[in-house]
Design an enzyme around this catalytic site. Structure first.
Site, PDB file in Angstrom:
ATOM      1  N   ASP A   8      36.059  23.652   2.258  1.00  0.00           N
ATOM      2  CA  ASP A   8      35.242  24.442   2.865  1.00  0.00           C
ATOM      3  C   ASP A   8      34.722  23.713   4.277  1.00  0.00           C
ATOM      4  O   ASP A   8      34.393  22.514   4.034  1.00  0.00           O
ATOM      5  CB  ASP A   8      33.960  25.017   2.382  1.00  0.00           C
ATOM      6  CG  ASP A   8      34.306  26.155   1.282  1.00  0.00           C
ATOM      7  OD1 ASP A   8      35.610  26.548   0.995  1.00  0.00           O
ATOM      8  OD2 ASP A   8      33.490  26.642   0.423  1.00  0.00           O
ATOM      9  N   ASP A 134      35.538  39.948  -2.653  1.00  0.00           N
ATOM     10  CA  ASP A 134      34.330  39.315  -3.406  1.00  0.00           C
ATOM     11  C   ASP A 134      33.651  40.401  -3.839  1.00  0.00           C
ATOM     12  O   ASP A 134      33.013  41.366  -3.337  1.00  0.00           O
ATOM     13  CB  ASP A 134      33.518  38.647  -2.260  1.00  0.00           C
ATOM     14  CG  ASP A 134      34.425  37.525  -1.534  1.00  0.00           C
ATOM     15  OD1 ASP A 134      35.292  37.021  -1.920  1.00  0.00           O
ATOM     16  OD2 ASP A 134      34.276  37.399  -0.109  1.00  0.00           O
TER      17      ASP A 134
END
Length: 249
Positions: A8, A134
């Site tokens: 990330d 998600d």
């Protein structure tokens, strides 16, 4: 099942978030280029990169990422703020192997249909588009997990499949960044509903025992991030696992 290490990026730095919360950030003292080189030197050929700036509409990380990708043979699965078909084209042309689409596919009813039509004549296009789902208590979340979609989870999967998309990245928000185990029950439900999807699991993996538990199901790959950074899973273990996974295909 293949293990895909995750990186990330936020403000050019390697970080991890807890439950997607920018305020719960852990920053690591290693650059993106160093992290990619570390994985590559240990036999990993696929990485998962999420641009956290891009998720908020800031694409300042992309140029440096593209320059790094040009110097490596690594395959990159990339996501973060992709809102247009032009962006998808740009990323694929820049050498990104798979592009992840999330929020736009949920908030714009026509986006996936238009994307399907735009890429229909390109080789292997559906394999290079990853649909991000998600999930929080089986509710689809988007816009940095701040908004809830009224679309039911399985209905959304069916819509994507009907448009020709079959590769899904599913993250259980309750599990993400907590190192408390993967969302096996959620993945089982998805595979029971659509056993032919190519499912990428994400969130909660804390050890090789979690990897082994996921491997009992027809999950194609699993994204692992924090467990690597926190030395719960070694790069050597990933290399050994992936070599066995490739040899069994």
């Amino acid at each position: 099942m293949y293990i895909i290490p995750a990186i990330d990026i936020l403000d050019g730095k390697v970080v991890r978030l807890r439950e997607g919360d920018y305020a719960q950030k852990t920053e690591y003292n290693i650059s993106l280029a160093e992290m990619i080189a570390k994985y590559q030197s240990n036999g990993t050929d696929f990485i998962h990169i999420i641009d956290l700036n891009g998720a908020k509409g800031d694409f300042s990380n992309q140029q440096s990422l593209f320059e790094i990708i040009k110097k490596t043979e690594m395959k990159v699965q990339y996501g973060g703020g992709i809102r247009t078909i032009e962006q998808v084209n740009h990323l694929l042309d820049a050498g990104i192997h798979r592009v992840i689409v999330g929020t736009q596919a949920i908030t714009n009813p026509d986006f996936l249909r238009e994307l399907s039509m735009a890429f229909a004549k390109k080789d292997d296009y559906a394999n290079r588009i990853v649909i991000a789902i998600d999930v929080l208590d089986e509710v689809i979340k988007y816009s940095g997990w701040m908004e809830s979609s009224p679309i039911k989870l399985m209905d959304y999967v069916d819509k994507c499949l009907n448009l020709g998309f079959f590769r899904f990245l599913c993250t259980d928000i309750n599990k993400d960044g907590k190192l408390e185990g993967a969302a096996i029950d959620l993945y089982k439900k998805l595979l029971e509903h659509s056993p032919f999807i190519k499912l990428i699991a994400s969130g909660g993996v804390s050890s090789m025992d979690d990897i082994k538990a996921l491997a009992k199901f027809d999950i194609r790959s699993v994204v692992v991030g924090k467990a690597i950074y926190e030395d719960r899973i070694s790069i050597e273990e990933i290399k050994e696992w992936n070599l066995k996974a490739l040899s069994s295909i």
